[in-house]
Design a protein around this motif. Structure first.
Motif, PDB file in Angstrom:
ATOM      1  N   ALA A 347      31.282  46.756  37.672  1.00 25.17           N
ATOM      2  CA  ALA A 347      32.201  45.121  38.056  1.00 25.17           C
ATOM      3  C   ALA A 347      32.925  45.836  39.006  1.00 25.17           C
ATOM      4  O   ALA A 347      33.683  45.409  39.818  1.00 25.17           O
ATOM      5  CB  ALA A 347      32.624  44.340  36.814  1.00 25.17           C
ATOM      6  N   ILE A 348      33.509  47.447  38.984  1.00 24.59           N
ATOM      7  CA  ILE A 348      34.578  47.873  39.277  1.00 24.59           C
ATOM      8  C   ILE A 348      34.058  48.126  40.978  1.00 24.59           C
ATOM      9  O   ILE A 348      34.548  48.066  41.536  1.00 24.59           O
ATOM     10  CB  ILE A 348      35.122  48.840  38.712  1.00 24.59           C
ATOM     11  CG1 ILE A 348      36.287  48.032  37.991  1.00 24.59           C
ATOM     12  CG2 ILE A 348      35.835  49.360  40.118  1.00 24.59           C
ATOM     13  CD1 ILE A 348      36.657  49.487  36.568  1.00 24.59           C
ATOM     14  N   CYS A 349      32.939  48.809  41.051  1.00 25.54           N
ATOM     15  CA  CYS A 349      32.026  49.222  41.642  1.00 25.54           C
ATOM     16  C   CYS A 349      31.805  47.518  42.611  1.00 25.54           C
ATOM     17  O   CYS A 349      31.830  47.374  43.869  1.00 25.54           O
ATOM     18  CB  CYS A 349      30.993  49.597  41.736  1.00 25.54           C
ATOM     19  SG  CYS A 349      31.140  50.899  40.815  1.00 25.54           S
ATOM     20  N   LEU A 350      31.692  46.651  42.463  1.00 28.71           N
ATOM     21  CA  LEU A 350      30.856  45.343  42.891  1.00 28.71           C
ATOM     22  C   LEU A 350      32.355  44.515  43.143  1.00 28.71           C
ATOM     23  O   LEU A 350      32.438  44.061  44.445  1.00 28.71           O
ATOM     24  CB  LEU A 350      30.749  44.265  41.953  1.00 28.71           C
ATOM     25  CG  LEU A 350      30.340  43.562  42.811  1.00 28.71           C
ATOM     26  CD1 LEU A 350      28.652  43.246  43.500  1.00 28.71           C
ATOM     27  CD2 LEU A 350      29.305  42.106  41.730  1.00 28.71           C
ATOM     28  N   LEU A 351      33.359  44.818  42.779  1.00 24.52           N
ATOM     29  CA  LEU A 351      34.723  44.853  43.313  1.00 24.52           C
ATOM     30  C   LEU A 351      35.056  45.223  44.151  1.00 24.52           C
ATOM     31  O   LEU A 351      35.806  44.634  45.474  1.00 24.52           O
ATOM     32  CB  LEU A 351      35.525  44.733  42.043  1.00 24.52           C
ATOM     33  CG  LEU A 351      37.101  44.155  43.012  1.00 24.52           C
ATOM     34  CD1 LEU A 351      37.230  42.209  43.052  1.00 24.52           C
ATOM     35  CD2 LEU A 351      38.312  44.100  41.689  1.00 24.52           C
ATOM     36  N   LEU A 352      34.925  45.941  44.028  1.00 27.23           N
ATOM     37  CA  LEU A 352      35.293  47.075  46.128  1.00 27.23           C
ATOM     38  C   LEU A 352      34.217  46.812  46.735  1.00 27.23           C
ATOM     39  O   LEU A 352      34.329  46.589  47.853  1.00 27.23           O
ATOM     40  CB  LEU A 352      35.059  48.566  45.534  1.00 27.23           C
ATOM     41  CG  LEU A 352      36.397  49.463  44.237  1.00 27.23           C
ATOM     42  CD1 LEU A 352      36.425  50.493  44.004  1.00 27.23           C
ATOM     43  CD2 LEU A 352      37.719  48.972  45.034  1.00 27.23           C
ATOM     44  N   TYR A 353      33.121  46.706  46.723  1.00 25.90           N
ATOM     45  CA  TYR A 353      32.191  46.724  47.719  1.00 25.90           C
ATOM     46  C   TYR A 353      32.609  45.558  48.518  1.00 25.90           C
ATOM     47  O   TYR A 353      32.574  44.906  49.663  1.00 25.90           O
ATOM     48  CB  TYR A 353      30.739  46.303  46.962  1.00 25.90           C
ATOM     49  CG  TYR A 353      29.525  46.203  48.462  1.00 25.90           C
ATOM     50  CD1 TYR A 353      28.648  46.554  48.982  1.00 25.90           C
ATOM     51  CD2 TYR A 353      28.996  44.881  48.298  1.00 25.90           C
ATOM     52  CE1 TYR A 353      27.761  46.343  49.720  1.00 25.90           C
ATOM     53  CE2 TYR A 353      28.227  44.271  49.224  1.00 25.90           C
ATOM     54  CZ  TYR A 353      27.492  45.398  49.996  1.00 25.90           C
ATOM     55  OH  TYR A 353      27.058  44.905  50.651  1.00 25.90           O
ATOM     56  N   ARG A 354      32.814  44.163  47.765  1.00 24.52           N
ATOM     57  CA  ARG A 354      33.283  42.982  48.014  1.00 24.52           C
ATOM     58  C   ARG A 354      34.763  42.834  49.092  1.00 24.52           C
ATOM     59  O   ARG A 354      34.251  42.499  50.133  1.00 24.52           O
ATOM     60  CB  ARG A 354      33.662  41.815  47.290  1.00 24.52           C
ATOM     61  CG  ARG A 354      31.911  41.339  46.175  1.00 24.52           C
ATOM     62  CD  ARG A 354      32.203  39.715  45.600  1.00 24.52           C
ATOM     63  NE  ARG A 354      32.117  39.002  46.551  1.00 24.52           N
ATOM     64  CZ  ARG A 354      33.009  37.654  45.637  1.00 24.52           C
ATOM     65  NH1 ARG A 354      32.412  37.706  44.240  1.00 24.52           N
ATOM     66  NH2 ARG A 354      32.766  36.258  46.392  1.00 24.52           N
ATOM     67  N   ILE A 355      35.446  43.388  48.509  1.00 24.84           N
ATOM     68  CA  ILE A 355      36.490  43.508  49.560  1.00 24.84           C
ATOM     69  C   ILE A 355      36.539  44.543  50.655  1.00 24.84           C
ATOM     70  O   ILE A 355      36.991  44.284  51.143  1.00 24.84           O
ATOM     71  CB  ILE A 355      38.064  44.592  48.447  1.00 24.84           C
ATOM     72  CG1 ILE A 355      38.266  43.359  47.147  1.00 24.84           C
ATOM     73  CG2 ILE A 355      38.599  45.424  48.578  1.00 24.84           C
ATOM     74  CD1 ILE A 355      39.223  44.641  46.052  1.00 24.84           C
ATOM     75  N   PHE A 356      35.456  45.470  50.415  1.00 25.68           N
ATOM     76  CA  PHE A 356      35.254  46.670  51.851  1.00 25.68           C
ATOM     77  C   PHE A 356      34.445  45.805  52.302  1.00 25.68           C
ATOM     78  O   PHE A 356      34.750  45.658  53.364  1.00 25.68           O
ATOM     79  CB  PHE A 356      34.011  47.428  51.376  1.00 25.68           C
ATOM     80  CG  PHE A 356      35.334  48.906  50.768  1.00 25.68           C
ATOM     81  CD1 PHE A 356      36.988  49.118  51.052  1.00 25.68           C
ATOM     82  CD2 PHE A 356      35.047  49.582  49.580  1.00 25.68           C
ATOM     83  CE1 PHE A 356      37.525  49.810  50.331  1.00 25.68           C
ATOM     84  CE2 PHE A 356      36.206  50.552  49.000  1.00 25.68           C
ATOM     85  CZ  PHE A 356      37.294  50.595  49.709  1.00 25.68           C
ATOM     86  N   ARG A 357      33.204  44.786  52.308  1.00 22.57           N
ATOM     87  CA  ARG A 357      32.705  43.912  52.942  1.00 22.57           C
ATOM     88  C   ARG A 357      33.462  42.725  53.721  1.00 22.57           C
ATOM     89  O   ARG A 357      33.317  42.800  54.563  1.00 22.57           O
ATOM     90  CB  ARG A 357      31.167  43.330  52.119  1.00 22.57           C
ATOM     91  CG  ARG A 357      31.026  42.708  53.325  1.00 22.57           C
ATOM     92  CD  ARG A 357      30.064  43.359  53.996  1.00 22.57           C
ATOM     93  NE  ARG A 357      29.051  42.552  54.562  1.00 22.57           N
ATOM     94  CZ  ARG A 357      27.386  42.243  54.209  1.00 22.57           C
ATOM     95  NH1 ARG A 357      27.345  42.589  52.934  1.00 22.57           N
ATOM     96  NH2 ARG A 357      27.024  41.736  55.117  1.00 22.57           N
ATOM     97  N   LYS A 358      33.958  42.289  52.857  1.00 21.32           N
ATOM     98  CA  LYS A 358      35.536  41.140  53.403  1.00 21.32           C
ATOM     99  C   LYS A 358      35.933  41.939  54.117  1.00 21.32           C
ATOM    100  O   LYS A 358      36.200  41.118  55.849  1.00 21.32           O
ATOM    101  CB  LYS A 358      36.055  40.418  52.420  1.00 21.32           C
ATOM    102  CG  LYS A 358      36.817  38.945  52.452  1.00 21.32           C
ATOM    103  CD  LYS A 358      38.318  39.050  51.739  1.00 21.32           C
ATOM    104  CE  LYS A 358      38.826  38.119  52.085  1.00 21.32           C
ATOM    105  NZ  LYS A 358      39.841  37.155  51.432  1.00 21.32           N
ATOM    106  N   ASN A 359      36.940  42.796  54.644  1.00 23.35           N
ATOM    107  CA  ASN A 359      37.531  43.546  55.487  1.00 23.35           C
ATOM    108  C   ASN A 359      36.597  44.226  56.711  1.00 23.35           C
ATOM    109  O   ASN A 359      37.843  44.799  57.807  1.00 23.35           O
ATOM    110  CB  ASN A 359      38.237  45.000  54.549  1.00 23.35           C
ATOM    111  CG  ASN A 359      39.697  44.053  53.815  1.00 23.35           C
ATOM    112  OD1 ASN A 359      40.554  43.109  54.485  1.00 23.35           O
ATOM    113  ND2 ASN A 359      39.118  44.489  52.684  1.00 23.35           N
ATOM    114  N   GLY A 360      35.504  44.256  56.739  1.00 21.43           N
ATOM    115  CA  GLY A 360      34.360  45.535  57.701  1.00 21.43           C
ATOM    116  C   GLY A 360      34.377  46.132  57.620  1.00 21.43           C
ATOM    117  O   GLY A 360      33.918  46.930  58.406  1.00 21.43           O
TER     118      GLY A 360
END
Length: 362
Positions: A347-360
């Motif tokens: 879950a933490i990895c998925l959350l980080l992935y979405r944050i990084f993806r959102k910020n480009g």
């Protein structure tokens, strides 16, 4: 001594205003370094083959006309006889033999010595893969009162076609040997225009690829093109002063009728010079754009690497903590401890992935 010339040596040209019978020399095979030797009277080429000594004797006996001798890469021994016959200055002869001279105009007593750089566009499939685009050679011209001698270095700067065209233009040749010098300078500068036009097309192609998404043009290839433009620049820019001098009455060997033609050559040379300067500035801009594009791509790559490294850190940290083999750890012996730990890490990895993806970053 008159003799019947061979059929191969006759080039019968009409239009001469002189009526006396011509004394035709015995046909003499031209040396390997002598491309052609001709006598012109009133703009018309006299028939037959001539040695350099016979040609100048004929002209000076008539007190009219001039001699045009074309040489290709002669050595010192070969050119010495011509230099002695025509009274060429030893320093100019030395420059003509050594080649690798900058374009220049020098005056030695009653003889002018002009150096021109010749250029040729080297055919290639693409400017982004070519190793050579501009090939250069040299053309030296000795101009006297009744002679013009051309010394050519390189295999691409032949004047055979130019000579044939002039042979048919009696009115132009009637202006004397200075008209030949103008024709040669005009011929060389016209090649500058042609080469610069083709280089402009190559630079346009490189520019389009530099600004295209995911292009593969490297800064090294642009530097190669810049080097070729510099080669053209070394041929063009130094020639401006000699041509201007010839157009402004630098010597009496160039009559007023011919000086006006040199002004036209000077105008064309200015056009080429402006093109070359524009090429240099544009290529510098393309180098900066390419370097900036590479830096941007590297920054993008580094952000991706950093983002994935941050994501991988989470399971690495969890595995590190639970790999310390302590007996008393939270939920170590609990039945649901492992799946919950894995779920939390995921879950933490998925959350980080979405944050990084959102910020480009990904």
């Amino acid at each position: 001594m008159p003799a019947i010339p061979s059929l191969g040596g006759l080039r019968g040209r009409g239009g001469s205003r002189t009526k006396p019978m011509l004394e035709r020399p015995i046909p003499v095979p031209l040396s390997a370094y002598v491309v052609d030797c001709a006598v012109y009277v009133d703009g018309a080429r006299l028939p037959g083959r001539w040695t350099h000594s016979e040609a100048i004797k004929e002209v000076r006996k008539r007190h009219v006309g001039f001699v045009w001798i074309g040489l290709h890469e002669p050595d010192g021994e070969q050119i010495q006889g011509i230099a002695d016959t025509f009274g060429l200055h030893e320093l100019a002869v030395e420059d003509a033999l050594e080649a690798h001279q900058r374009p220049k105009l020098e005056r030695y007593d009653d003889t002018l010595f002009l150096v021109l750089k010749t250029v040729r566009y080297v055919e290639h499939e693409s400017p982004t893969t070519a190793n050579e685009i501009v090939e250069t050679g040299e053309l030296m011209v000795f101009l006297g009162r009744d002679f013009v001698i051309t010394v050519r270095h390189g295999n691409h700067s032949g004047l055979a076609r130019l000579r044939r065209d002039l042979d048919d233009d009696h009115e132009r040749l009637s202006l004397g040997p200075a008209a030949v010098v103008h024709a040669i300078a005009d011929h060389v500068v016209d090649h500058y225009l042609e080469v610069s036009s083709r280089i402009e097309s190559d630079i346009d192609e490189i520019e389009a690829q530099v600004f295209a998404p995911r292009s593969l043009v490297s800064a090294e290839q642009i530097y190669l093109m810049k080097r070729e433009v510099l080669e053209l620049r070394r041929a063009v820019l130094p020639l401006a002063t000699p041509v201007s001098r010839l157009a402004e009455g630098y010597t009496r060997l160039v009559p007023d009728e011919v000086r006006s033609y040199f002004r036209d050559v000077a105008d064309h040379l200015v056009t080429v010079s402006e093109r070359v300067a524009a090429f240099d500035e544009l290529l510098s801009t393309l180098v900066d754009a390419t370097v900036a594009k590479i830096s941007l791509q590297q920054n993008t790559d580094m952000r991706k690497i950093t983002a994935w490294a941050a994501i991988i850190t989470v399971p690495t940290m969890g595995a590190g903590i639970y790999g310390m083999n302590f007996d008393y750890m939270p939920e170590l012996h609990w039945k649901f401890g492992y799946p919950i730990a894995v779920t939390v890490i995921f879950a933490i990895c998925l959350l980080l992935y979405r944050i990084f993806r959102k910020n480009g970053w990904l």
